[in-house]
Write an enzyme that holds these catalytic residues in place. Structure first.
Site, PDB file in Angstrom:
ATOM      1  N   ARG A 237     134.141  96.044  25.331  1.00 33.62           N
ATOM      2  CA  ARG A 237     134.216  97.119  26.244  1.00 33.62           C
ATOM      3  C   ARG A 237     132.627  97.719  26.457  1.00 33.62           C
ATOM      4  O   ARG A 237     132.197  98.102  25.356  1.00 33.62           O
ATOM      5  CB  ARG A 237     135.311  97.852  26.129  1.00 33.62           C
ATOM      6  CG  ARG A 237     136.586  97.463  26.589  1.00 33.62           C
ATOM      7  CD  ARG A 237     136.884  97.237  27.922  1.00 33.62           C
ATOM      8  NE  ARG A 237     138.089  96.822  28.373  1.00 33.62           N
ATOM      9  CZ  ARG A 237     138.566  95.460  28.317  1.00 33.62           C
ATOM     10  NH1 ARG A 237     137.891  94.512  27.992  1.00 33.62           N
ATOM     11  NH2 ARG A 237     139.876  95.372  28.808  1.00 33.62           N
ATOM     12  N   GLU A 266     131.573  99.405  35.506  1.00 35.06           N
ATOM     13  CA  GLU A 266     131.662  98.103  36.109  1.00 35.06           C
ATOM     14  C   GLU A 266     132.287  98.232  37.520  1.00 35.06           C
ATOM     15  O   GLU A 266     133.151  99.157  37.650  1.00 35.06           O
ATOM     16  CB  GLU A 266     132.696  97.578  35.358  1.00 35.06           C
ATOM     17  CG  GLU A 266     131.916  97.085  33.837  1.00 35.06           C
ATOM     18  CD  GLU A 266     132.826  96.303  32.955  1.00 35.06           C
ATOM     19  OE1 GLU A 266     132.171  95.716  32.204  1.00 35.06           O
ATOM     20  OE2 GLU A 266     133.896  96.022  33.132  1.00 35.06           O
ATOM     21  N   HIS A 285     130.965  90.594  32.979  1.00 33.66           N
ATOM     22  CA  HIS A 285     132.472  90.586  32.338  1.00 33.66           C
ATOM     23  C   HIS A 285     133.439  89.465  32.860  1.00 33.66           C
ATOM     24  O   HIS A 285     134.283  89.534  33.285  1.00 33.66           O
ATOM     25  CB  HIS A 285     133.198  91.829  32.972  1.00 33.66           C
ATOM     26  CG  HIS A 285     134.377  92.365  31.959  1.00 33.66           C
ATOM     27  ND1 HIS A 285     134.712  93.777  31.910  1.00 33.66           N
ATOM     28  CD2 HIS A 285     135.166  91.667  31.350  1.00 33.66           C
ATOM     29  CE1 HIS A 285     135.574  94.003  31.014  1.00 33.66           C
ATOM     30  NE2 HIS A 285     135.867  92.641  30.584  1.00 33.66           N
TER      31      HIS A 285
END
Length: 324
Positions: A237, A266, A285
């Site tokens: 993360r 994000e 991601h």
């Protein structure tokens, strides 16, 4: 007991389905009504949400107000492990079950972490660009003097769950020394306290959930403890890292490189300074995103939907309502 009342169970999936996903769900069409929605398509999400009984959640933050609008919702199933993007207290207040999929993405994320380590250490983006530009044989002596074999390095794993343990086996197979840290001493000779791991490792790879305790765990002081020229990899993360401090460390050359799949905000903003640094390798991601992982996700998601339909105990419950 069939909690769907004899009707097909309505599922809202927060991703765009390709032909392989649709084919995998085809055998369940008689009892499973799955509607797909891109995570960026908020209009469709808000329109479908009130009718959804199950939400297959990926990354778009699910707020308390979203949950309030989901008047039929019985289950939020995270496609993955981290549930920091879900308003868990709001779900518990509505008696909505929340489940995740521990370990389902471990092979894919472990391989992605290895990919980022090698790409960052071996300067893959720079070499790729130079080769495409026809620059010929490199004249920079830095690779000879600074680039390492990963198998000759000490790699520190921060967090020691399914992904880290999978990555550990891969790293050991190529000869790397692997250390790890977690919330307590687990008795392993490879365990190190957090400050010692930072100073003892050539590569540090993050594998922790984002919680109030772990937020900005890798702050300026922690980055300063890392070995000069060390490489940071983050497939967990973005909020685990103080991005401003990381940018400074990379610009100043205190860190040699970073491989990042996740960011504090994000999708990553185009003006994020990390995007401008030549010693950073970036992916959006997607460390988990392979056909194999998605197959495992769908199998578990369908299984929990079947459990919900039949009134059976749900698997892998998390959050405040997990034991309720």
């Amino acid at each position: 007991m069939d909690r769907s009342g004899g009707q097909a169970l309505r599922v809202l999936a927060q991703f765009v389905a390709g032909p392989l996903v649709r084919e995998r769900l085809r055998p369940h069409r008689d009892w499973l009504d799955v509607r797909f929605c891109a995570e960026s398509d908020d209009a469709t999400f808000q329109a479908e949400l009130p009718e959804a009984q199950v939400l297959w959640h990926v990354l778009r933050p699910l707020s308390a107000s979203d949950i309030e609008r989901a008047t039929r919702l019985q289950l939020i199933h995270k496609l993955g492990a981290g549930v920091n993007t879900i308003a868990l207290d709001a779900a518990a207040a509505r008696a909505i079950a929340v489940a995740n999929m521990p370990g389902a993405n471990a092979p894919s994320v472990a391989e992605s972490a290895l990919l980022l380590m090698l790409a960052a250490m071996r300067r893959l983006p720079q070499l790729d660009r130079a080769t495409r530009a026809g620059h010929g044989w490199p004249t920079d002596p830095a690779p000879t003097e600074q680039v390492r074999d990963l198998g000759a390095c000490t790699v520190g794993l921060v967090g020691y769950g399914n992904i880290a343990r999978t990555l550990e086996r891969i790293l050991q197979a190529i000869g790397a020394t692997v250390l790890h840290t977690s919330t307590r001493d687990d008795g392993s000779p490879a365990w190190r306290p957090w400050p010692d791991l930072l100073t003892d490792c050539d590569v540090v790879s993050l594998h922790l959930p984002l919680t109030p305790t772990t937020e900005r765990l890798l702050d300026r002081a922690a980055l300063d403890r890392m070995r000069p020229g060390a490489v940071l990899v983050n497939t967990a993360r973005g909020g685990l890292v103080d991005e401003s401090a990381l940018v400074d460390a990379l610009r100043a050359g205190r860190l040699g490189a970073a491989g990042l799949d996740v960011f504090a905000v994000e999708p990553v903003s185009p003006d994020n300074p990390l995007l401008t640094l030549p010693n950073v390798v970036l992916t959006p991601h997607v460390a988990w995103q392979t056909a194999d992982t998605f197959g495992r996700y769908l199998d578990r998601a369908v299984d929990n939907c079947r459990r919900l339909r039949d009134g059976a105990p749900l698997a892998d419950l998390v959050g405040p309502g997990a034991h309720g």
